[in-house]
Design an enzyme around this catalytic site. Structure first.
Site, PDB file in Angstrom:
ATOM      1  N   TYR A 241      11.437   3.422  -2.641  1.00 45.21           N
ATOM      2  CA  TYR A 241      10.051   3.129  -2.273  1.00 45.21           C
ATOM      3  C   TYR A 241       9.134   3.167  -3.481  1.00 45.21           C
ATOM      4  O   TYR A 241       8.443   2.182  -3.789  1.00 45.21           O
ATOM      5  CB  TYR A 241       9.571   4.124  -1.207  1.00 45.21           C
ATOM      6  N   LYS A 245       7.259   0.065  -5.555  1.00 45.03           N
ATOM      7  CA  LYS A 245       5.791   0.076  -5.616  1.00 45.03           C
ATOM      8  C   LYS A 245       5.307   0.056  -7.067  1.00 45.03           C
ATOM      9  O   LYS A 245       4.293  -0.576  -7.386  1.00 45.03           O
ATOM     10  CB  LYS A 245       5.227   1.302  -4.893  1.00 45.03           C
TER      11      LYS A 245
END
Length: 496
Positions: A241, A245
């Site tokens: 994640y 990002k």
């Protein structure tokens, strides 16, 4: 000096806004706030993953407008609610991971919205720590690039606001600044200049390899999840994640044109509403909620937790208020400012305190399981390092499972089901601990100098500042956890 006060609501009047990720927790709270405080907004386009308008509209009605979150808005408009929404909100079938048109197939519609949109809030993200790498990369990284290309087509664009996460910093310690300098340096050191091409090629090679092998969908999913974690850790980030990002942020800053007005908002752990539209509304599990759920059900037997770890939590309605303030204050300015919207700098709360509040709450109000039995809570062992935690898990759980394996083998597989289930539970528990470990022993403090300046400007220059509060110093953490967040999480998530 100009002492004339401006109006945030006045700025939003007659504006056309595109919001991606509106079916997510943060996105739907943003939609509700805008509709509630400024019903004279011209139009909200909500990009929803769907193949056509009907399916997109159905998703919008069921997954956004049908939520209890909108009960105040429904009460305000009464029988006119559906009519009001139909005039103001349009579900746009598409997908940020698709292409530079965001998956919008209707070219006439696409041209119209590009001529209308003045504000874009880029909130679409896959927040699973260990999502399949191909999926996470397509949304969190390439989705940002697609959104940027789309934004460049919007002739009246006044602001592109991108939602990132404070944890793009990785596992840094100390004061973490509101900039991308250290992150950019690490990216340059560990990734090639054309890293997006390299990562896409790696993903395609891995998928083609699996398909050539005739791998099942389950095997592909498992392999691609592990591949994402491998790529993240190889380059110094704890999970898929935050790694994807990070790459999304880098692409935004690297490829944005000089005159593009954009800002980045980086919240840490986003929790239930503090006050708007009512206290305690939450959707799904936030990071800390997994601990609350496991503890109240008596399933959490031990915990990896550093005594110095600050749990940087911020209520979702405060994040939404900061988003609106950042849009209004920075409109038509090509600043690229980054905002940390959290509590660790000005009103920190430690995980130890959360543990204390949770124990106090469930001692007073025990969880009742599906059989009607009250679950008594107690203090559980706390381990300050991964080494001591792993040793405990080995003695308490791993060795018994290995013993069960031997007994099962000696008995001719008589205990096969018990062994398989026990082994699966142990592996899952250790995987979850490894995923959450960086946040349970995190030793960073997020600087919020830019955010404090935004608060100051909002208070000094805008007449509705009190209606857009995002100051964490007003939060009494014990009161919030005991009377708002835990009850809200039980009502809106755990009891569903």
């Amino acid at each position: 000096m100009d002492h004339q006060l401006h109006s945030m609501l006045g700025y939003l009047h007659d504006k056309t806004i595109l919001i991606t990720g509106a079916t997510g927790f943060l996105g739907m709270v943003l939609v509700e706030k805008i509709l509630r405080v400024q019903p004279n907004v011209k139009r909200l386009y909500l990009l929803v993953r769907a193949t056509d308008v009907k399916r997109a509209t159905d998703r919008m009605k069921n997954e956004i407008l049908g939520k209890e979150l909108y009960k105040i808005l429904r009460e305000t408009w009464g029988a006119d609610f559906d009519s009001f929404v139909s005039q103001k909100v349009i579900a746009l079938p598409g997908d940020v991971s698709s292409d530079e048109n965001l998956g919008v197939k209707d070219m006439i519609l696409l041209e119209n919205i590009c001529n209308e949109i003045q504000i874009i809030v880029s909130s679409a993200a896959n927040t699973n720590f260990d999502e399949r790498y191909d999926i996470s990369l397509s949304i969190n990284t390439f989705g940002v690039l697609h959104m940027l290309s789309f934004a460049n087509k919007c002739l009246k664009l006044e602001m592109l606001l991108h939602i990132s996460t404070a944890y793009v910093c990785g596992e840094k310690v100390g004061l973490i600044l509101e900039d991308s300098a250290s992150m950019d340096k690490r990216v340059k050191e560990t990734l090639r200049v054309d890293f997006e091409v390299a990562e896409r090629n790696l993903v395609n090679e891995k998928l083609n390899e699996l398909k050539t092998q005739g791998a099942s969908e389950e095997t592909i999913t498992h392999t691609m999840k592990n591949f994402g974690i491998e790529r993240a850790k190889l380059h110094g980030w704890p999970n898929t994640y935050v790694f994807t990002k990070v790459m999304g942020e880098v692409l935004l800053t690297r490829h944005s044109k000089e005159n593009l007005p954009f800002v980045i908002v980086r919240p840490p752990i986003v929790s239930s509403t503090y006050s708007e539209p009512f206290p305690g509304w939450v959707q799904g599990y936030r990071t800390v909620d997994s601990v609350i759920a496991g503890f109240c059900k008596g399933k959490l037997k031990c915990l990896l937790l550093s005594p110095m770890t600050i749990s940087d939590i911020i209520p979702v309605d405060m994040v939404v208020n900061s988003i609106i303030a950042a849009i209004v204050v920075n409109a038509n300015k090509s600043c690229g400012t980054i905002y940390h919207v959290g509590c660790s700098r000005r009103n920190p709360i430690k995980f130890y305190d959360i543990r204390k509040f949770v124990l106090k709450y469930f001692t007073k109000y025990p969880w009742i399981n599906k059989d009607g039995k009250l679950i008594k809570v107690r203090n559980i062992p706390i381990f300050k390092t991964m080494a001591t935690f792993s040793m405990y898990m080995k003695i308490r759980y791993s060795l018994p499972v290995k013993g069960l394996k031997l007994v099962n083998k000696a008995s001719g597989q008589c205990f096969q089901d018990v062994y398989v289930k026990s082994n699966q539970k142990l592996k899952l528990a250790m995987r979850m601990v490894e995923l959450y470990r960086p946040y349970l022993v995190f030793k960073g403090i997020f600087d919020d100098t830019n955010t404090e300046e935004l608060r100051k400007i909002t208070k000094e220059c805008y007449i509705e500042a009190q209606d857009f509060n995002f100051d964490p110093t007003c939060i009494d953490w014990e009161d919030y956890m005991m009377n708002t967040h835990i009850p809200g999480f039980l009502k809106h998530v755990l009891s569903k």
